[in-house]
Design a protein around this motif. Structure first.
Motif, PDB file in Angstrom:
ATOM      1  N   GLY A 141       0.813  -1.206   0.000  1.00  0.00           N
ATOM      2  CA  GLY A 141       0.000   0.000   0.000  1.00  0.00           C
ATOM      3  C   GLY A 141       0.850   1.260   0.000  1.00  0.00           C
ATOM      4  N   ARG A 142       1.860   1.303   0.834  1.00  0.00           N
ATOM      5  CA  ARG A 142       2.721   2.482   0.915  1.00  0.00           C
ATOM      6  C   ARG A 142       3.434   2.726  -0.413  1.00  0.00           C
ATOM      7  NH1 ARG A 142       6.416   1.767   5.850  1.00  0.00           N
ATOM      8  NH2 ARG A 142       7.094   3.810   5.169  1.00  0.00           N
ATOM      9  N   HIS A 143       3.911   1.661  -1.036  1.00  0.00           N
ATOM     10  CA  HIS A 143       4.597   1.788  -2.325  1.00  0.00           C
ATOM     11  C   HIS A 143       3.633   2.314  -3.394  1.00  0.00           C
ATOM     12  CE1 HIS A 143       7.381   0.963  -5.569  1.00  0.00           C
ATOM     13  NE2 HIS A 143       6.435   0.264  -6.180  1.00  0.00           N
ATOM     14  N   PHE A 144       2.424   1.779  -3.423  1.00  0.00           N
ATOM     15  CA  PHE A 144       1.425   2.225  -4.399  1.00  0.00           C
ATOM     16  C   PHE A 144       1.165   3.724  -4.254  1.00  0.00           C
ATOM     17  CE2 PHE A 144      -2.992   3.276  -5.330  1.00  0.00           C
ATOM     18  CZ  PHE A 144      -3.050   2.956  -6.675  1.00  0.00           C
ATOM     19  N   TYR A 145       0.945   4.179  -3.050  1.00  0.00           N
ATOM     20  CA  TYR A 145       0.630   5.599  -2.849  1.00  0.00           C
ATOM     21  C   TYR A 145       1.827   6.493  -3.166  1.00  0.00           C
ATOM     22  CZ  TYR A 145      -3.806   4.088  -0.997  1.00  0.00           C
ATOM     23  OH  TYR A 145      -5.044   3.517  -0.857  1.00  0.00           O
ATOM     24  N   ARG A 146       3.029   6.061  -2.812  1.00  0.00           N
ATOM     25  CA  ARG A 146       4.225   6.851  -3.175  1.00  0.00           C
ATOM     26  C   ARG A 146       4.342   6.984  -4.688  1.00  0.00           C
ATOM     27  NH1 ARG A 146       6.713   3.875   0.999  1.00  0.00           N
ATOM     28  NH2 ARG A 146       7.621   2.497  -0.549  1.00  0.00           N
ATOM     29  N   ARG A 147       4.095   5.896  -5.421  1.00  0.00           N
ATOM     30  CA  ARG A 147       4.164   5.942  -6.887  1.00  0.00           C
ATOM     31  C   ARG A 147       3.161   6.925  -7.476  1.00  0.00           C
ATOM     32  NH1 ARG A 147       3.132   0.313  -7.896  1.00  0.00           N
ATOM     33  NH2 ARG A 147       1.750   1.111  -9.496  1.00  0.00           N
ATOM     34  N   HIS A 148       2.126   7.253  -6.723  1.00  0.00           N
ATOM     35  CA  HIS A 148       1.091   8.155  -7.218  1.00  0.00           C
ATOM     36  C   HIS A 148       1.113   9.516  -6.536  1.00  0.00           C
ATOM     37  CE1 HIS A 148      -0.171   4.272  -8.786  1.00  0.00           C
ATOM     38  NE2 HIS A 148      -0.637   4.994  -9.777  1.00  0.00           N
ATOM     39  N   GLY A 149       2.286   9.886  -6.031  1.00  0.00           N
ATOM     40  CA  GLY A 149       2.479  11.247  -5.545  1.00  0.00           C
ATOM     41  C   GLY A 149       2.125  11.520  -4.102  1.00  0.00           C
ATOM     42  N   PHE A 150       1.837  10.493  -3.320  1.00  0.00           N
ATOM     43  CA  PHE A 150       1.549  10.665  -1.894  1.00  0.00           C
ATOM     44  C   PHE A 150       2.824  10.389  -1.112  1.00  0.00           C
ATOM     45  CE2 PHE A 150      -2.630   9.896  -3.582  1.00  0.00           C
ATOM     46  CZ  PHE A 150      -3.485  10.610  -2.768  1.00  0.00           C
ATOM     47  N   PHE A 151       3.044  11.183  -0.061  1.00  0.00           N
ATOM     48  CA  PHE A 151       4.221  11.001   0.777  1.00  0.00           C
ATOM     49  C   PHE A 151       3.848  11.142   2.238  1.00  0.00           C
ATOM     50  CE2 PHE A 151       5.762  12.233  -3.361  1.00  0.00           C
ATOM     51  CZ  PHE A 151       6.739  11.280  -3.582  1.00  0.00           C
ATOM     52  N   PRO A 152       4.536  10.411   3.128  1.00  0.00           N
ATOM     53  CA  PRO A 152       4.238  10.544   4.560  1.00  0.00           C
ATOM     54  C   PRO A 152       4.544  11.967   5.010  1.00  0.00           C
ATOM     55  CG  PRO A 152       6.169   9.129   4.213  1.00  0.00           C
ATOM     56  CD  PRO A 152       5.628   9.470   2.864  1.00  0.00           C
ATOM     57  N   ASP A 153       3.646  12.512   5.834  1.00  0.00           N
ATOM     58  CA  ASP A 153       3.866  13.876   6.322  1.00  0.00           C
ATOM     59  C   ASP A 153       4.378  13.900   7.757  1.00  0.00           C
ATOM     60  OD1 ASP A 153       1.658  13.375   7.933  1.00  0.00           O
ATOM     61  OD2 ASP A 153       0.441  15.013   7.125  1.00  0.00           O
ATOM     62  N   ASP A 165      -2.860  -2.893  18.620  1.00  0.00           N
ATOM     63  CA  ASP A 165      -2.585  -1.529  18.167  1.00  0.00           C
ATOM     64  C   ASP A 165      -1.647  -1.576  16.968  1.00  0.00           C
ATOM     65  OD1 ASP A 165      -4.148  -0.150  19.968  1.00  0.00           O
ATOM     66  OD2 ASP A 165      -2.547   0.116  21.431  1.00  0.00           O
ATOM     67  N   LEU A 166      -2.107  -1.031  15.852  1.00  0.00           N
ATOM     68  CA  LEU A 166      -1.312  -1.000  14.625  1.00  0.00           C
ATOM     69  C   LEU A 166      -0.994   0.442  14.268  1.00  0.00           C
ATOM     70  CD1 LEU A 166      -3.301  -3.638  12.545  1.00  0.00           C
ATOM     71  CD2 LEU A 166      -1.241  -3.990  13.915  1.00  0.00           C
ATOM     72  N   LEU A 167       0.234   0.671  13.849  1.00  0.00           N
ATOM     73  CA  LEU A 167       0.680   2.014  13.495  1.00  0.00           C
ATOM     74  C   LEU A 167       0.200   2.368  12.095  1.00  0.00           C
ATOM     75  CD1 LEU A 167       2.402   4.503  14.290  1.00  0.00           C
ATOM     76  CD2 LEU A 167       4.349   3.344  13.196  1.00  0.00           C
ATOM     77  N   GLU A 168      -0.438   3.543  11.984  1.00  0.00           N
ATOM     78  CA  GLU A 168      -0.842   4.085  10.691  1.00  0.00           C
ATOM     79  C   GLU A 168      -0.044   5.359  10.422  1.00  0.00           C
ATOM     80  OE1 GLU A 168      -5.356   3.061   9.622  1.00  0.00           O
ATOM     81  OE2 GLU A 168      -5.152   4.565  11.195  1.00  0.00           O
ATOM     82  N   LEU A 169       0.251   5.582   9.171  1.00  0.00           N
ATOM     83  CA  LEU A 169       0.978   6.776   8.725  1.00  0.00           C
ATOM     84  C   LEU A 169       0.060   7.594   7.832  1.00  0.00           C
ATOM     85  CD1 LEU A 169       4.254   4.974   7.590  1.00  0.00           C
ATOM     86  CD2 LEU A 169       3.726   5.912   9.864  1.00  0.00           C
ATOM     87  N   ARG A 170       0.106   8.904   8.017  1.00  0.00           N
ATOM     88  CA  ARG A 170      -0.674   9.763   7.131  1.00  0.00           C
ATOM     89  C   ARG A 170       0.169  10.134   5.915  1.00  0.00           C
ATOM     90  NH1 ARG A 170      -3.329  15.042   9.482  1.00  0.00           N
ATOM     91  NH2 ARG A 170      -1.158  15.709   9.473  1.00  0.00           N
ATOM     92  N   TYR A 171      -0.401   9.951   4.753  1.00  0.00           N
ATOM     93  CA  TYR A 171       0.227  10.332   3.486  1.00  0.00           C
ATOM     94  C   TYR A 171      -0.579  11.493   2.917  1.00  0.00           C
ATOM     95  CZ  TYR A 171       3.481   6.392   2.904  1.00  0.00           C
ATOM     96  OH  TYR A 171       4.523   5.512   3.025  1.00  0.00           O
ATOM     97  N   ARG A 172       0.151  12.414   2.261  1.00  0.00           N
ATOM     98  CA  ARG A 172      -0.512  13.572   1.648  1.00  0.00           C
ATOM     99  C   ARG A 172      -0.024  13.748   0.223  1.00  0.00           C
ATOM    100  NH1 ARG A 172      -0.974  17.392   6.531  1.00  0.00           N
ATOM    101  NH2 ARG A 172      -3.220  17.418   6.774  1.00  0.00           N
ATOM    102  N   ARG A 173      -0.907  14.354  -0.548  1.00  0.00           N
ATOM    103  CA  ARG A 173      -0.592  14.711  -1.935  1.00  0.00           C
ATOM    104  C   ARG A 173      -1.083  16.122  -2.141  1.00  0.00           C
ATOM    105  NH1 ARG A 173      -3.014  13.838  -7.387  1.00  0.00           N
ATOM    106  NH2 ARG A 173      -1.294  13.212  -8.731  1.00  0.00           N
ATOM    107  N   ARG A 174      -0.220  16.971  -2.652  1.00  0.00           N
ATOM    108  CA  ARG A 174      -0.614  18.360  -2.870  1.00  0.00           C
ATOM    109  C   ARG A 174      -0.760  18.650  -4.337  1.00  0.00           C
ATOM    110  NH1 ARG A 174      -1.073  20.633   1.789  1.00  0.00           N
ATOM    111  NH2 ARG A 174       0.303  20.124   3.475  1.00  0.00           N
TER     112      ARG A 174
END
Length: 174
Positions: A141-153, A165-174
């Motif tokens: 999932g993280r790789h897919f979103y990075r390939r489409h311009g999303f990055f962890p903020d 408890d599972l760690l989630e990271l927020r990804y953003r695309r501007r």
């Protein structure tokens, strides 16, 4: 699902799509999160139990500003995605959030997710930022979103899934 992919249609989801969305949602979770989410939780997932939630969501979504798209081949759902107002406390007033994006595991790597994401993002007018949350251990999932311009903020949160408890990271695309 067969290896060959017929014509794919992406359209706004309707209440009648709830059973197919529930099926894809369950299958995707069970495959994508194996080894990340507790096995007993994944084994307990049943599309019939998710169907009422999806029926209600699809009925209320447009009123709540949440839109869901479904990718179909004939009447068989290949995937779906939902977009709406960002729910994070620190979100800009106009910021949008991808609430969910799941594919039938048999469709992974066939371009359906890319087309679905492009459709969803086509609804967002620049410069409106778009965010989403992804499990830190979901490399695919993280790789897919990075390939489409999303990055962890840099924003993280813990989410209880199946008593863990599972760690989630927020990804953003501007």
């Amino acid at each position: 699902m067969s290896e060959t992919l017929g014509e794919v249609t992406i359209r706004p989801a309707e209440v009648a799509d709830a059973p197919e969305i529930s099926r894809v949602h369950t299958a995707s979770w069970q495959e994508a999160y194996a080894g990340i989410v507790p096995a007993e939780y994944l084994d307990s997932l049943d599309p019939k139990n998710r169907e009422p939630m999806w029926t209600e969501h699809l009925r209320n979504g447009p009123r709540d500003g949440v839109l869901t798209w479904i990718a179909l081949s004939g009447d068989h759902a290949l995937g779906f995605a939902s977009l709406g107002p960002c729910r994070d406390e620190d979100a800009a007033r106009n910021e949008q959030e991808i609430y969910s994006m799941y594919l039938d595991p048999g469709m992974w790597g066939k371009g359906v997710a890319r087309d679905l994401l492009r459709t969803v993002l086509g609804e967002v007018k620049p410069p409106v930022p778009v965010s989403l949350w992804v499990l830190a251990d979901s490399e695919r999932g993280r790789h897919f979103y990075r390939r489409h311009g999303f990055f962890p903020d840099g924003t993280e949160r813990l989410r209880d899934v199946g008593g863990q408890d599972l760690l989630e990271l927020r990804y953003r695309r501007r």
